[in-house]
Design a protein around this motif. Structure first.
Motif, PDB file in Angstrom:
ATOM      1  N   GLY A   1       0.822  -1.212   0.000  1.00 17.47           N
ATOM      2  CA  GLY A   1       0.000   0.000   0.000  1.00 17.47           C
ATOM      3  C   GLY A   1       0.848   1.251   0.000  1.00 17.47           C
ATOM      4  O   GLY A   1       0.524   2.249  -0.675  1.00 17.47           O
ATOM      5  N   ALA A   2       1.970   1.226   0.739  1.00 18.01           N
ATOM      6  CA  ALA A   2       2.889   2.373   0.758  1.00 18.01           C
ATOM      7  C   ALA A   2       3.553   2.555  -0.603  1.00 18.01           C
ATOM      8  O   ALA A   2       3.793   3.679  -1.050  1.00 18.01           O
ATOM      9  CB  ALA A   2       3.941   2.177   1.848  1.00 18.01           C
ATOM     10  N   VAL A   3       3.860   1.440  -1.286  1.00 16.41           N
ATOM     11  CA  VAL A   3       4.427   1.514  -2.635  1.00 16.41           C
ATOM     12  C   VAL A   3       3.431   2.180  -3.585  1.00 16.41           C
ATOM     13  O   VAL A   3       3.796   3.047  -4.384  1.00 16.41           O
ATOM     14  CB  VAL A   3       4.798   0.104  -3.147  1.00 16.41           C
ATOM     15  N   ILE A   4       2.173   1.782  -3.464  1.00 11.25           N
ATOM     16  CA  ILE A   4       1.130   2.349  -4.327  1.00 11.25           C
ATOM     17  C   ILE A   4       0.975   3.844  -4.043  1.00 11.25           C
ATOM     18  O   ILE A   4       0.852   4.660  -4.973  1.00 11.25           O
ATOM     19  CB  ILE A   4      -0.198   1.604  -4.122  1.00 11.25           C
ATOM     20  N   ASP A   5       0.984   4.217  -2.765  1.00 10.19           N
ATOM     21  CA  ASP A   5       0.882   5.638  -2.409  1.00 10.19           C
ATOM     22  C   ASP A   5       2.056   6.426  -2.967  1.00 10.19           C
ATOM     23  O   ASP A   5       1.892   7.568  -3.408  1.00 10.19           O
ATOM     24  CB  ASP A   5       0.840   5.791  -0.885  1.00 10.19           C
ATOM     25  N   LYS A   6       3.250   5.834  -2.948  1.00 12.29           N
ATOM     26  CA  LYS A   6       4.454   6.513  -3.414  1.00 12.29           C
ATOM     27  C   LYS A   6       4.486   6.646  -4.929  1.00 12.29           C
ATOM     28  O   LYS A   6       4.911   7.674  -5.462  1.00 12.29           O
ATOM     29  CB  LYS A   6       5.693   5.746  -2.927  1.00 12.29           C
ATOM     30  N   MET A   7       4.043   5.618  -5.651  1.00  8.30           N
ATOM     31  CA  MET A   7       4.276   5.551  -7.091  1.00  8.30           C
ATOM     32  C   MET A   7       3.007   5.572  -7.926  1.00  8.30           C
ATOM     33  O   MET A   7       3.063   5.482  -9.149  1.00  8.30           O
ATOM     34  CB  MET A   7       5.102   4.303  -7.408  1.00  8.30           C
ATOM     35  N   GLY A   8       1.859   5.688  -7.257  1.00 13.14           N
ATOM     36  CA  GLY A   8       0.590   5.644  -7.971  1.00 13.14           C
ATOM     37  C   GLY A   8       0.381   6.780  -8.948  1.00 13.14           C
ATOM     38  O   GLY A   8      -0.301   6.624  -9.965  1.00 13.14           O
ATOM     39  N   ASN A   9       0.966   7.947  -8.673  1.00  8.04           N
ATOM     40  CA  ASN A   9       0.808   9.070  -9.597  1.00  8.04           C
ATOM     41  C   ASN A   9       1.461   8.783 -10.939  1.00  8.04           C
ATOM     42  O   ASN A   9       0.927   9.137 -11.997  1.00  8.04           O
ATOM     43  CB  ASN A   9       1.424  10.341  -8.986  1.00  8.04           C
ATOM     44  N   ALA A  10       2.634   8.165 -10.904  1.00  5.67           N
ATOM     45  CA  ALA A  10       3.350   7.862 -12.146  1.00  5.67           C
ATOM     46  C   ALA A  10       2.801   6.611 -12.824  1.00  5.67           C
ATOM     47  O   ALA A  10       2.890   6.475 -14.046  1.00  5.67           O
ATOM     48  CB  ALA A  10       4.844   7.686 -11.855  1.00  5.67           C
TER      49      ALA A  10
END
Length: 877
Positions: A325-334
């Motif tokens: 979930g933290a990965v998605i929060d970090k990289m979801g914009n790109a």
């Protein structure tokens, strides 16, 4: 400059040079079976370089997600190794070549990233004079900072496909980062010179034999590692210290209570988890699922490796799905596909974590025993056959066994492991041969088929028929007659008995003549066209060519039909509630229950199960007409009919239609209307493998039996707790509350007893050369309680050496602690336990300040504790 800014700056720069910005391709290569993963930015564009496909535009720029696993064991231990990484790239498909690509690269790194030109070094392929001329004369790089290198570093290829010489840009991180050797230069293995960008000049195509053919359309493929360039621009020593990883590592550190910088062991775990969680998150979002082969195996290995490093941080419960979930929060914009598939990603990862938790608990306990046994026998390795048994029985990965062994200064007998694996394969091959239908009997059955023709099956329309005995088998021998008490197999010319197929069990029946009766318990089709009826002769003598009457067990047939029709309704309901990805993967239709296996990535939630059960029962109550008809396969598929698991279809197929709700190809027996199913009740839902789930259910009589048993159970509970059934919930809640209060009271008493025990132990401590030493037996019930006792003693003793032992259920637990001031003087808790553990028939060890051990000989506990004082005395005097 943050990672997001670098990514955006790169893409916009090449957009200004006429490139079209394309989103990253999937990690799962499209129509490219030669590779498991997208491992480089050019992979999606291979057909354009070869001329196999024509690109819509000739200039493209991307930030491509990539996954590579050759160096998985190095991840976290070095500054730059990763499994998942982002590759910034610009590409030309037969448009521009070196003359443009090289100056643009220099312009971007010096003017847009602001890197100092005097710290940049260039490498080129040995004979690439064209590249040298452009770098030196056009760009202005001094000749002494252009280094010619060989094929191993400056010729890019990845198996079969487009390839060519390349030119790399290196950044000098400074003399202080170097190895100090006089010949330290670009290409040295030290950390001084960091490659940040590789410009590949696609000029050739490599075939499977290793031949290189010039390409008609030359191309450009560049790759700049986002993580590497971020480490330079953010002035940090490793890629893991960039914002691309630190945000994820900080989340994990907060989650586990072990923030980055706490210690080398914890930092390694945080790095591995950050890297692997990125890889797993992106892979699942792109459609990969954990399995035991191919990319699914790679995914499972990464996920399980991350989970095991979570254990280093004290995480016993599933946690990696939260890191995802933290990965998605970090990289979801790109990468918007992460956000879109958040639920899928977290579900798949959590499910795999839970499954591996069970494997790890069992396997770790066993491997710790193997380590102890190896040490006790003086071996420096774990037996290969034992390692294979751990793998084969518990699904414990060989890689994990190897890692744990290495952490304990042991190796694994991998040759022995391989031999055991091959032996199992041989046994499997042998078993397959042994279970094949006897070839002699098969030949005989085929001969009978040619002589008497196929068995006519009438069981769809009738449950009783007159027939004639065509052949009799007793064992493997074909006979003319059989008498009472003999086990027989019969071939009839006509039968109403359904032979086991498609997951549906066979009918039971009675075969009768004037004074003869046979109980049929199984019907099979060992040869296509022949029904073989297995049973026992109850009375009389049965002869070939006897005319008999065959009567199917009506009640059993009806119960089977109820369950089979319910299976079709269940299949449709699963698709409606869980999604179109659900497909049948196996089934069992029996008279007492049904079992249905299907493709799905996670456990079904309770509310989903309730919706599925309700949907099936609504279809039953709707009294839908059940129709069967024959059709061609193409026509049936055109109507949307579902084909069931492992069913074999000819030119003509049988279609089962239930109102407008269900349409499936099926050769089984069914009710005439859905209302005849009676009621449908789900019993269980479970996993039967990666991506496979199983539900079991009952209908009709089975459902009534189930409800009756539940009612009896409820009445028994009510009687036990002395309450009426309608008051049970309140009564049980009251009892639970009372139990909690009693447990609190017991815990308080245990704490008081522990304090008394602590004081008693302190009174028995000894002074050895000014050091407080306590070696004592405790009544602690388990290792956790023993460690808690050690903590209580530390609060009292401050500086000193403490060793505690407890004997419980024939086993011995030992813990030892040495205060930090005494560790500095050379005392070591792990070494103390290593010396005394053999006295209790065990082994163990640990850190200088804290260690634990176990043993199987309680009789030696007192001697082990007494030895502590002598060991401390010899160490300090």
């Amino acid at each position: 400059m943050k990672g997001q800014e670098i990514r955006e700056k790169f893409l916009r720069f090449f957009e200004s040079k006429g490139h079209k910005i394309l989103p990253s391709a999937s990690l799962i290569p499209h129509n490219d079976p030669s590779i498991l993963w997208t491992a480089a930015g050019m992979v999606p564009f291979k057909p354009y370089f070869t001329g196999a496909a024509k690109p819509e535009v000739l200039r493209v720029t991307t930030c491509q997600k990539c996954l590579r696993t050759p160096d998985i064991d190095s991840v976290g231990r070095t500054a730059r190794h990763h499994t998942f990484f982002e590759m910034l790239g610009n590409f030309s498909f037969g448009d521009y070549f070196k003359k443009d690509a090289i100056p643009w690269a220099w312009e971007f790194v010096t003017e847009h990233l602001g890197l100092e030109a005097e710290r940049l070094w260039i490498t080129i392929y040995l004979d690439d004079d064209e590249a040298f001329e452009i770098w030196h004369k056009d760009v202005g790089v001094p000749e002494n900072r252009i280094v010619r290198m060989g094929k191993d570093t400056n010729f890019w290829e990845i198996g079969v496909g487009p390839c060519g010489p390349c030119s790399e840009i290196y950044y000098d991180l400074g003399e202080e980062r170097g190895c100090g050797l006089p010949d330290c230069a670009v290409g040295c293995d030290c950390d001084r010179y960091l490659e940040i960008w590789n410009l590949v000049f696609i000029q050739f195509f490599r075939d499977e034999e290793g031949n290189y053919t010039p390409l008609k359309n030359k191309g450009i493929d560049t790759g700049m590692g986002l993580e590497r360039v971020a480490s330079v621009l953010q002035n940090v020593k490793t890629n893991f210290d960039t914002d691309l990883f630190r945000d994820i590592m900080d989340f994990t550190g907060e989650l586990t209570g072990k923030p980055y910088g706490t210690g080398a062991e914890y930092d390694l775990a945080l790095k591995v988890i950050a890297d692997h969680s990125r890889a797993v998150t992106f892979a699942v979002a792109d459609g990969a699922l954990p399995s035991n082969e191919g990319r699914g195996y790679v995914l499972r290995r990464l996920l399980r490796r991350a989970v095991r490093f979570g254990r280093v941080l004290g995480m016993e419960e599933p946690f990696l799905y939260r890191v995802a979930g933290a990965v998605i929060d970090k990289m979801g914009n790109a990468y918007p596909e992460l956000v879109k598939n958040r639920e899928l990603v977290t579900r798949v990862i959590k499910t795999e974590e839970e499954r591996f938790g069970e494997t790890l608990a069992q396997g770790t306990e066993i491997i710790n025993r193997l380590i102890r046994e190896a040490r006790q026998s003086g071996k420096n390795y774990i037996d290969g056959e034992q390692a294979f048994r751990l793998y084969d029985t518990y699904g414990f990965p060989m890689e994990l066994t190897r890692e744990i062994a290495e952490e304990n200064d042991l190796t694994v007998d991998e040759e022995g492991f391989t031999r055991a694996m091959e032996k199992q394969r041989e046994r499997a091959r042998s078993a397959r041969q042994e279970t094949e239908y006897l070839s002699e009997k098969t030949a005989r059955l085929k001969n009978i088929l040619e002589q008497v023709g196929e068995t006519v099956f009438t069981g769809y329309d009738t449950l009783a028929t007159k027939s004639k005995i065509r052949a009799i088998f007793v064992g493997d021998e074909q006979v003319d007659q059989a008498g009472a008490g003999q086990e027989v197999e019969l071939i009839l010319d006509i039968t109403p008995c359904y032979a086991e197929a498609g997951g549906q069990v066979s009918d039971h029946a009675r075969i009768t003549a004037e004074s003869t009766e046979v109980a049929v318990e199984e019907v099979t089709r060992p040869v296509e066209g022949l029904h073989l009826h297995r049973g026992r002769v109850l009375s009389g003598i049965l002869r070939v060519n006897d005319e008999v009457e065959v009567q199917v067990d009506r009640r059993r047939r009806m119960n089977i039909a109820r369950n089979h029709s319910a299976t079709h309704l269940l299949h449709k309901s699963l698709k409606e509630v869980l999604g179109g990805h659900v497909n049948q993967a196996g089934s069992l239709v029996a008279p007492d229950r049904l079992r249905f296996d299907f493709t799905h990535y996670a456990a079904i939630e309770p509310d989903e199960l309730a919706r599925i059960e309700k949907m099936v029962n609504e279809a039953i109550l709707s009294n839908l007409k059940v129709e069967t008809f024959e059709s061609t396969l193409d026509e049936a598929r055109g109507m949307g009919a579902a084909a069931l698991f492992e069913e074999k279809y000819g030119d003509r197929v049988r279609v089962v239609k239930m109102g407008d709700f269900s349409l499936e190809l099926c050769g089984g027996t069914h009710v005439q209307s859905t209302s005849e199913v009676g009621m449908f009740k789900l019993l269980s839902e479970s996993s039967v493998g990666s991506g496979l789930r199983r539900v079991e259910a009952v209908t009709g009589e089975g459902a009534m039996d189930y409800l009756r048993a539940k009612e009896e159970q409820l009445n028994l509970i009510a009687k036990t707790v002395k309450a009426a059934p309608h008051e049970l919930v309140h009564r049980v809640e009251t009892l639970v509350q009372e139990l909690r209060e009693l447990e609190k009271e017991a815990e308080t008493l245990r704490a008081k007893l522990a304090r008394y025990e602590v004081q008693s132990m302190l009174d028995r401590s000894r002074d050895i050369a000014g050091i407080k030493v306590l070696a004592a037996r405790s009544g602690a019930a388990d290792m956790d309680s023993l460690r808690a006792m050690l903590d209580l003693l530390w609060d009292k003793i401050g500086s000193g050496v403490i060793v505690l032992g407890a004997a419980v259920n024939g086993k011995v637990n030992l813990v030892a602690g040495v205060s930090k001031d005494l560790v500095a003087k050379g005392l070591h808790a792990g070494k103390l336990l290593k010396e005394i553990a053999p006295l209790v028939g065990g082994g163990g060890g640990g850190r200088p300040d804290m260690a634990q051990a176990g043993g199987k000989n309680p009789a030696g506990l007192e001697a082990a504790l007494d030895k502590v004082y002598a060991l401390v005395e010899s160490a300090v005097i």
